[in-house]
Design an enzyme around this catalytic site. Structure first.
Site, PDB file in Angstrom:
ATOM      1  N   GLU A 171       0.842  -1.192   0.000  1.00 39.87           N
ATOM      2  CA  GLU A 171       0.000   0.000   0.000  1.00 39.87           C
ATOM      3  C   GLU A 171       0.877   1.241   0.000  1.00 39.87           C
ATOM      4  O   GLU A 171       1.965   1.242   0.589  1.00 39.87           O
ATOM      5  CB  GLU A 171      -0.892   0.039   1.253  1.00 39.87           C
ATOM      6  CG  GLU A 171      -1.967  -1.018   1.285  1.00 39.87           C
ATOM      7  CD  GLU A 171      -2.829  -0.936   2.538  1.00 39.87           C
ATOM      8  OE1 GLU A 171      -3.838  -1.652   2.592  1.00 39.87           O
ATOM      9  OE2 GLU A 171      -2.490  -0.163   3.465  1.00 39.87           O
ATOM     10  N   LYS A 173       2.433   4.438   1.267  1.00 32.73           N
ATOM     11  CA  LYS A 173       2.614   5.033   2.596  1.00 32.73           C
ATOM     12  C   LYS A 173       2.470   6.542   2.436  1.00 32.73           C
ATOM     13  O   LYS A 173       3.359   7.205   1.922  1.00 32.73           O
ATOM     14  CB  LYS A 173       3.973   4.675   3.195  1.00 32.73           C
ATOM     15  CG  LYS A 173       4.107   5.155   4.637  1.00 32.73           C
ATOM     16  CD  LYS A 173       5.433   4.778   5.247  1.00 32.73           C
ATOM     17  CE  LYS A 173       5.435   5.090   6.743  1.00 32.73           C
ATOM     18  NZ  LYS A 173       4.928   6.410   7.098  1.00 32.73           N
ATOM     19  N   ARG A 179      -2.578  10.010  10.537  1.00 29.54           N
ATOM     20  CA  ARG A 179      -3.390   8.802  10.660  1.00 29.54           C
ATOM     21  C   ARG A 179      -4.613   9.089  11.529  1.00 29.54           C
ATOM     22  O   ARG A 179      -4.500   9.741  12.570  1.00 29.54           O
ATOM     23  CB  ARG A 179      -2.556   7.680  11.286  1.00 29.54           C
ATOM     24  CG  ARG A 179      -3.283   6.348  11.341  1.00 29.54           C
ATOM     25  CD  ARG A 179      -2.334   5.240  11.695  1.00 29.54           C
ATOM     26  NE  ARG A 179      -2.997   3.970  11.855  1.00 29.54           N
ATOM     27  CZ  ARG A 179      -2.359   2.838  12.101  1.00 29.54           C
ATOM     28  NH1 ARG A 179      -1.033   2.835  12.197  1.00 29.54           N
ATOM     29  NH2 ARG A 179      -3.014   1.704  12.236  1.00 29.54           N
ATOM     30  N   ARG A 219      -3.817   9.066  16.161  1.00 31.11           N
ATOM     31  CA  ARG A 219      -3.100   7.854  16.561  1.00 31.11           C
ATOM     32  C   ARG A 219      -2.784   7.879  18.054  1.00 31.11           C
ATOM     33  O   ARG A 219      -2.508   6.838  18.651  1.00 31.11           O
ATOM     34  CB  ARG A 219      -1.834   7.664  15.735  1.00 31.11           C
ATOM     35  CG  ARG A 219      -0.803   8.753  15.889  1.00 31.11           C
ATOM     36  CD  ARG A 219       0.348   8.550  14.922  1.00 31.11           C
ATOM     37  NE  ARG A 219       1.092   7.350  15.229  1.00 31.11           N
ATOM     38  CZ  ARG A 219       1.704   6.584  14.332  1.00 31.11           C
ATOM     39  NH1 ARG A 219       1.652   6.892  13.058  1.00 31.11           N
ATOM     40  NH2 ARG A 219       2.380   5.522  14.692  1.00 31.11           N
ATOM     41  N   GLU A 266      -5.851   7.671   6.463  1.00 36.00           N
ATOM     42  CA  GLU A 266      -4.812   8.700   6.493  1.00 36.00           C
ATOM     43  C   GLU A 266      -5.382   9.964   5.863  1.00 36.00           C
ATOM     44  O   GLU A 266      -6.011   9.912   4.802  1.00 36.00           O
ATOM     45  CB  GLU A 266      -3.597   8.224   5.698  1.00 36.00           C
ATOM     46  CG  GLU A 266      -2.349   9.033   5.921  1.00 36.00           C
ATOM     47  CD  GLU A 266      -1.472   8.493   7.038  1.00 36.00           C
ATOM     48  OE1 GLU A 266      -0.441   9.123   7.311  1.00 36.00           O
ATOM     49  OE2 GLU A 266      -1.816   7.456   7.635  1.00 36.00           O
ATOM     50  N   PHE A 293      -7.655   2.691   4.730  1.00 35.35           N
ATOM     51  CA  PHE A 293      -6.855   1.487   4.455  1.00 35.35           C
ATOM     52  C   PHE A 293      -7.232   0.282   5.310  1.00 35.35           C
ATOM     53  O   PHE A 293      -6.724  -0.810   5.090  1.00 35.35           O
ATOM     54  CB  PHE A 293      -5.354   1.766   4.592  1.00 35.35           C
ATOM     55  CG  PHE A 293      -4.912   2.251   5.945  1.00 35.35           C
ATOM     56  CD1 PHE A 293      -4.776   1.368   7.008  1.00 35.35           C
ATOM     57  CD2 PHE A 293      -4.611   3.582   6.149  1.00 35.35           C
ATOM     58  CE1 PHE A 293      -4.350   1.807   8.249  1.00 35.35           C
ATOM     59  CE2 PHE A 293      -4.184   4.037   7.385  1.00 35.35           C
ATOM     60  CZ  PHE A 293      -4.052   3.143   8.442  1.00 35.35           C
ATOM     61  N   ARG A 313       3.192  -3.341  17.457  1.00 36.16           N
ATOM     62  CA  ARG A 313       4.104  -3.060  16.345  1.00 36.16           C
ATOM     63  C   ARG A 313       4.791  -4.385  16.006  1.00 36.16           C
ATOM     64  O   ARG A 313       5.831  -4.722  16.559  1.00 36.16           O
ATOM     65  CB  ARG A 313       5.137  -1.997  16.745  1.00 36.16           C
ATOM     66  CG  ARG A 313       5.977  -1.503  15.576  1.00 36.16           C
ATOM     67  CD  ARG A 313       7.079  -0.557  16.034  1.00 36.16           C
ATOM     68  NE  ARG A 313       6.581   0.692  16.571  1.00 36.16           N
ATOM     69  CZ  ARG A 313       6.201   1.736  15.829  1.00 36.16           C
ATOM     70  NH1 ARG A 313       6.273   1.666  14.506  1.00 36.16           N
ATOM     71  NH2 ARG A 313       5.752   2.843  16.395  1.00 36.16           N
ATOM     72  N   LYS A 368       7.112  -1.307   6.927  1.00 37.74           N
ATOM     73  CA  LYS A 368       7.163  -0.061   6.159  1.00 37.74           C
ATOM     74  C   LYS A 368       8.521   0.088   5.486  1.00 37.74           C
ATOM     75  O   LYS A 368       9.559  -0.227   6.059  1.00 37.74           O
ATOM     76  CB  LYS A 368       6.848   1.147   7.047  1.00 37.74           C
ATOM     77  CG  LYS A 368       7.735   1.317   8.257  1.00 37.74           C
ATOM     78  CD  LYS A 368       7.244   2.475   9.121  1.00 37.74           C
ATOM     79  CE  LYS A 368       8.075   2.585  10.407  1.00 37.74           C
ATOM     80  NZ  LYS A 368       7.585   3.633  11.306  1.00 37.74           N
TER      81      LYS A 368
END
EC number: 6.5.1.1
Length: 541
Positions: A234, A236, A241, A256, A286, A325, A398, A404
């Site tokens: 996707e 970035k 966000r 976020r 986003e 997303f 995470r 990323k």
């Protein structure tokens, strides 16, 4: 509960370095208190005052607090060091007698005063905040004043991090720690579990923000595809966000950091009403500022969020576009445990203009992936995120399900100190000490210093913030509470005896201020070490 009781408990917590003892003390507080009272007591003990999803702020700086305290105690404002201020409160207030008929302060009374301080706005609001602050400090004994002062500026230093609160809650209610952790990820913070009297929630709740799922960094797109296999790529986007909550025409947005930012986004609320075909939904997306189909710099976008009251002119000056997303909840059904490809497939039928889906490509071919990434970069975006096709949505984690990939070396670091600049920059604190987070100790370890990358407007803004966050000054140097996160690009990382961390960034440059990130989301010292070791291996090849 009397504030005196809470202050004595805080001092007992501060006096022990044993995690086990801290957990025991906090769990006992939770057990013996009414849920609402325990909820407020924990917020004060941890220096939060309001939970993450509550947009209210106290807006009380050290300077304001010092002014109030010195007027009551007779202390001379010789500095703004946090320890000295608290010492002054404790010692000087201790020499004064409280009126015999004065009612002792309660946690409930103090919390109501703090709420009133947060609601003071408009002309005369500063004076009103000072008058309200005078009420508890004029009646507080040394221990109460010590706790209250540190709580107001968010520096209780009791070691009550989220992990310890989770253990304390589990012990207080006889719950499994793993279950409490899961509930915190869904509810957003541990305080809400205490407010609910230990009742856990494992499914998404509309208008209650979840902790966002986060991506780890990958050195290259090729290595990301090798690790995940056939995966989704996707774009970035270089934006903010947001978590979007919708029920009918009611729409709310959370950052976020789980702050409610709905008031800044009236135009985007309309986009969601027309562009999301669902009665009830929680979506992740986003926000970017766009003009002629291309993203505007992040520094322009963030202006939409810097004012307490949105200037209507900014809606036209900085038009926002929402890209979705992920899907978390749809018409009462949770999508947390459904695989990524199923969530994405469902989104295809939900989203329409003026809202858009983030561009995506499913591939196992690194060359095809590189073409896609180069296209993203040409269009002005940061890079790509690779996502495992069968991955669930795991709030607050995470992990390696999302990777990323960006074009440049960069780290999210926290400003812990600054120096005034030279020449034209002498008006501002413009040389910044940048630190990475040590998750074990909770410390922020300096890994470099820079004055490069910011505009005059940003220097001005940061200088004002640093003054508010000050814990001490020495000549041109100001030390601050670690709150401001910045994205920093660099050439390489070197070993250095200059800093306690043992590392130093070469040619560091601030690329943007990350208002949307909390210090807890900053990169860790382990990440710095990881980049350094990969550099070394590369040089040895």
């Amino acid at each position: 509960m009397l504030l005196k009781e809470l202050a004595e408990l805080a001092m007992r917590i501060a006096s022990t370095s044993s995690r086990r003892d801290k957990v025991s003390l906090v769990s006992d507080l939770i057990r013996r208190s009414d849920p609402e009272e325990a909820y407020k007591a924990l917020l004060i003990l941890t220096g939060r005052i309001f939970p993450p999803s509550d947009p209210r702020e106290l807006n009380v700086s050290w300077a304001t607090l010092w002014k109030v305290v010195s007027s009551l105690s007779g202390a001379e404002p010789t500095g703004v060091d946090a320890g000295e201020l608290v010492k002054s409160i404790v010692e000087r207030r201790g020499k004064r007698q409280t009126a015999l008929l004065e009612e002792p302060l309660t946690v409930e009374e103090v919390y109501k005063i703090l709420e009133a301080i947060s609601e003071a706005e408009g002309p005369g609001s500063k004076g009103k905040r000072e008058a309200l602050l005078t009420i508890p400090f004029s009646r507080a004994d040394p221990s109460e004043a010590w706790l209250l002062a540190n709580a107001i500026v968010g520096e209780t230093r009791l070691g009550l991090n989220e992990g310890l609160l989770i253990e304390s809650i589990a012990q207080a209610y006889g719950l499994r720690k793993e279950d409490v952790e899961r509930a915190v990820m869904v509810l957003g913070d541990p305080y809400e579990i205490v407010r609910r009297g230990g009742k856990l929630e494992f499914e998404p709740v509309l208008f209650r923000p979840l902790k966002p799922m986060l991506a780890q960094s990958s050195d290259s797109l090729r290595s990301a595809i090798e690790e995940l296999g056939r995966c989704a790529l996707e774009y970035k986007l270089d934006g903010v966000r947001v978590q979007v909550h919708k029920r009918g025409d009611e729409v709310r947005f959370f950052s976020r950091r789980m702050s409610d930012i709905t008031k800044s986004l009236p135009d985007v609320s309309d986009q969601v009403r027309y562009g999301v075909r669902a009665g009830e939904a929680i979506l992740e997306g986003e926000l970017i500022a766009e003009r002629d189909g291309r993203p505007l710099p992040f520094q322009i976008l963030i202006r939409r969020f810097k004012r307490r009251q949105l200037d209507p002119r900014l809606i036209e000056e900085i038009p926002l576009k929402l890209y979705i997303f992920d899907l978390i909840l749809l018409d009462g059904s949770s999508y947390l445990r459904k695989p990524y490809f199923e969530r994405r497939e469902k989104l295809e039928g939900l989203i329409e203009d003026p809202v858009s889906l983030v561009r995506s490509l499913i591939t196992s071919d690194p060359d095809e992936g590189m073409d896609f990434m180069e296209e993203a970069l040409r269009e002005g975006h940061e890079g790509v995120i690779a996502k495992k096709l069968n991955s669930p949505y795991i709030p607050g984690v995470r992990g390696r399900y999302w990777l990323k990939v960006k074009e440049t070396n960069s780290l999210d670091l926290v400003i812990v100190a600054a120096e005034r600049g030279y020449g034209r920059r002498h008006r501002w604190y413009s040389d910044y000490y940048l630190a990475a987070r040590d998750p074990e100790s909770g410390e922020f370890l300096i890994v470099g210093k820079t004055f490069k990358g910011l505009t005059d407007e940003e220097f001005e803004w940061i200088t004002q913030k640093l003054e508010e966050l000050s814990i001490g000054k020495e000549g041109k140097l100001i030390r601050v509470r670690p709150r401001i996160v910045v994205e920093v690009s660099f050439n390489e990382i070197q070993r250095s005896p200059k800093y306690k961390s043992g590392f130093a960034l070469r040619f560091a440059r601030i690329t943007r201020i990350r208002d949307d990130k909390s210090p807890e989301e900053a990169d860790t010292i382990e990440r710095v070490r990881e980049i350094y070791e990969k550099q070394i291996r590369k040089f040895q090849l």
